[in-house]
Motif scaffolding. Structure first.
Motif, PDB file in Angstrom:
ATOM      1  N   ALA A 198      45.151  35.436  25.140  1.00 34.11           N
ATOM      2  CA  ALA A 198      46.349  34.807  24.593  1.00 34.11           C
ATOM      3  C   ALA A 198      46.761  35.440  23.274  1.00 34.11           C
ATOM      4  N   LEU A 199      45.806  36.020  22.556  1.00 32.50           N
ATOM      5  CA  LEU A 199      46.115  36.687  21.294  1.00 32.50           C
ATOM      6  C   LEU A 199      46.636  38.107  21.498  1.00 32.50           C
ATOM      7  N   GLY A 200      46.711  38.555  22.758  1.00 34.99           N
ATOM      8  CA  GLY A 200      47.218  39.894  23.049  1.00 34.99           C
ATOM      9  C   GLY A 200      46.174  40.975  22.850  1.00 34.99           C
ATOM     10  N   ILE A 201      44.920  40.607  22.887  1.00 34.30           N
ATOM     11  CA  ILE A 201      43.839  41.576  22.695  1.00 34.30           C
ATOM     12  C   ILE A 201      43.276  41.958  24.055  1.00 34.30           C
ATOM     13  N   ASP A 202      43.258  43.246  24.328  1.00 36.57           N
ATOM     14  CA  ASP A 202      42.695  43.745  25.588  1.00 36.57           C
ATOM     15  C   ASP A 202      41.238  44.126  25.342  1.00 36.57           C
ATOM     16  N   TYR A 203      40.370  43.173  25.581  1.00 38.00           N
ATOM     17  CA  TYR A 203      38.946  43.407  25.304  1.00 38.00           C
ATOM     18  C   TYR A 203      38.129  42.846  26.459  1.00 38.00           C
ATOM     19  N   GLN A 204      37.326  43.693  27.038  1.00 33.96           N
ATOM     20  CA  GLN A 204      36.478  43.305  28.150  1.00 33.96           C
ATOM     21  C   GLN A 204      35.008  43.432  27.736  1.00 33.96           C
ATOM     22  N   PHE A 205      34.240  42.449  28.079  1.00 36.88           N
ATOM     23  CA  PHE A 205      32.806  42.474  27.777  1.00 36.88           C
ATOM     24  C   PHE A 205      32.066  41.800  28.932  1.00 36.88           C
ATOM     25  N   PRO A 206      30.839  42.245  29.210  1.00 37.11           N
ATOM     26  CA  PRO A 206      30.119  41.690  30.363  1.00 37.11           C
ATOM     27  C   PRO A 206      29.828  40.191  30.216  1.00 37.11           C
ATOM     28  N   GLY A 207      29.259  39.791  29.086  1.00 33.48           N
ATOM     29  CA  GLY A 207      29.002  38.375  28.846  1.00 33.48           C
ATOM     30  C   GLY A 207      27.976  37.774  29.795  1.00 33.48           C
ATOM     31  N   TYR A 208      27.992  36.447  29.855  1.00 35.51           N
ATOM     32  CA  TYR A 208      27.032  35.742  30.702  1.00 35.51           C
ATOM     33  C   TYR A 208      27.342  35.912  32.185  1.00 35.51           C
ATOM     34  N   ALA A 209      28.617  36.151  32.493  1.00 35.96           N
ATOM     35  CA  ALA A 209      28.999  36.275  33.901  1.00 35.96           C
ATOM     36  C   ALA A 209      28.285  37.433  34.582  1.00 35.96           C
ATOM     37  N   ALA A 210      27.938  38.471  33.821  1.00 36.14           N
ATOM     38  CA  ALA A 210      27.291  39.645  34.403  1.00 36.14           C
ATOM     39  C   ALA A 210      25.837  39.382  34.774  1.00 36.14           C
ATOM     40  N   ILE A 211      25.219  38.438  34.113  1.00 37.01           N
ATOM     41  CA  ILE A 211      23.795  38.179  34.372  1.00 37.01           C
ATOM     42  C   ILE A 211      23.562  36.797  34.974  1.00 37.01           C
ATOM     43  N   ALA A 212      24.629  36.067  35.242  1.00 32.28           N
ATOM     44  CA  ALA A 212      24.469  34.722  35.809  1.00 32.28           C
ATOM     45  C   ALA A 212      23.900  34.832  37.219  1.00 32.28           C
ATOM     46  N   PRO A 213      23.021  33.910  37.607  1.00 30.40           N
ATOM     47  CA  PRO A 213      22.430  33.957  38.961  1.00 30.40           C
ATOM     48  C   PRO A 213      23.490  33.741  40.026  1.00 30.40           C
ATOM     49  N   LYS A 214      23.420  34.530  41.060  1.00 28.54           N
ATOM     50  CA  LYS A 214      24.376  34.440  42.157  1.00 28.54           C
ATOM     51  C   LYS A 214      23.771  33.636  43.308  1.00 28.54           C
ATOM     52  N   LYS A 215      24.656  33.086  44.135  1.00 29.19           N
ATOM     53  CA  LYS A 215      24.184  32.382  45.318  1.00 29.19           C
ATOM     54  C   LYS A 215      23.529  33.362  46.282  1.00 29.19           C
ATOM     55  N   SER A 216      22.385  32.984  46.757  1.00 25.05           N
ATOM     56  CA  SER A 216      21.634  33.864  47.645  1.00 25.05           C
ATOM     57  C   SER A 216      22.266  33.888  49.032  1.00 25.05           C
ATOM     58  N   THR A 217      22.203  35.065  49.668  1.00 25.46           N
ATOM     59  CA  THR A 217      22.703  35.203  51.041  1.00 25.46           C
ATOM     60  C   THR A 217      21.599  34.971  52.057  1.00 25.46           C
ATOM     61  N   LYS A 218      20.423  34.623  51.583  1.00 28.56           N
ATOM     62  CA  LYS A 218      19.307  34.370  52.486  1.00 28.56           C
ATOM     63  C   LYS A 218      19.562  33.092  53.276  1.00 28.56           C
ATOM     64  N   ILE A 219      19.094  33.079  54.497  1.00 31.20           N
ATOM     65  CA  ILE A 219      19.259  31.913  55.370  1.00 31.20           C
ATOM     66  C   ILE A 219      17.960  31.147  55.399  1.00 31.20           C
ATOM     67  N   ALA A 220      18.044  29.859  55.155  1.00 35.91           N
ATOM     68  CA  ALA A 220      16.857  29.018  55.180  1.00 35.91           C
ATOM     69  C   ALA A 220      16.612  28.537  56.597  1.00 35.91           C
TER      70      ALA A 220
END
Length: 240
Positions: A198-220
């Motif tokens: 919103a401030l007009g700053i084009d800044y990208q950073f990995p943050g927590y989203a890059a290391i957050a645990p993903k849902k597993s595709t394994k079938i139980a």
């Protein structure tokens, strides 16, 4: 104007005589009233006279003494030894801080005889003890709250709040608590990214989203080897 006054007890003069003197400050600052609220002096006058909330019936014939401006070095043992020279003390409680266990500077003493409490209030009021000007006042039973002497018969124990909080903070979190913490971090990070954009700053950073645990595709699978479709999705909590 400084003048000494005998307390009528040789024991007091012998042991504490070099600590206190009676001082007349009326010509300097006027008489200090206990109904003023300070750190050590509490208001004793009240318009509420609810019998159920007072000690009027339980301790009839006894006397309660309020003592303010108590020196920090004057603990329960010293106070009992000092004031027992006037008469029998049934209960004594120094008001203390729950966080630090330090004295708040005032105490309540329950004497077996009401007249003794009145005499002590007149005798010890405005005496200097260990560099502090004592403030003593007799409190009628219909003005004393029923919980005034609650816990007076047991030693006050300091609670180590820092150690307790340390145990809570360092305990192993459950899977649900970890997932909740991750959701909070991702939500806060999303709001932060939106504000930066919103401030007009084009800044990208990995943050927590890059290391957050993903849902597993394994079938139980269940015990019979069939896919457990009704089971809750398995989440991989490992981080890279």
């Amino acid at each position: 104007v400084v003048s000494t006054q005998s307390t009528g007890s040789s024991g007091i003069n012998a042991e504490y005589g070099h600590y206190f003197k009676q001082i007349n400050l009326s010509t300097i600052m006027g008489k200090r009233k206990l109904k003023e609220t300070t750190g050590d002096v509490i208001p004793l006058e009240s318009t509420d006279t609810v019998t159920e909330q007072t000690l009027d019936k339980t301790y009839k014939g006894m006397g309660v003494l309020y003592v303010g401006h108590i020196p920090k070095s004057f603990q329960e043992k010293e106070m009992r030894q000092f004031f027992e020279q006037f008469g029998t003390i049934l209960k004594l409680r120094i008001s203390r801080s729950k966080k630090t266990s330090e004295s708040k500077g005032y105490a309540f003493i329950l004497f077996e005889n009401e007249e003794v409490a009145r005499i002590v209030a007149k005798t010890m009021h405005d005496y200097i003890l260990c560099g502090r000007l004592l403030k003593c006042q007799f409190i009628p039973m219909d003005k004393v709250h029923k919980d005034t002497f609650k816990g007076s018969n047991r030693t006050f124990k300091k609670i180590d709040w820092q150690a307790k909080n340390k145990v809570v903070r360092n305990r192993v979190k459950t899977v649900e608590e970890q997932q909740s913490a991750v959701k909070r971090l991702l939500k806060a990070e999303k709001n932060r990214r939106r504000k930066i954009t919103a401030l007009g700053i084009d800044y990208q950073f990995p943050g927590y989203a890059a290391i957050a645990p993903k849902k597993s595709t394994k079938i139980a699978f269940d015990e019979e080897g069939e896919p457990a479709s009704a089971a809750a999705p398995v989440e991989d909590m490992e981080t890279s």
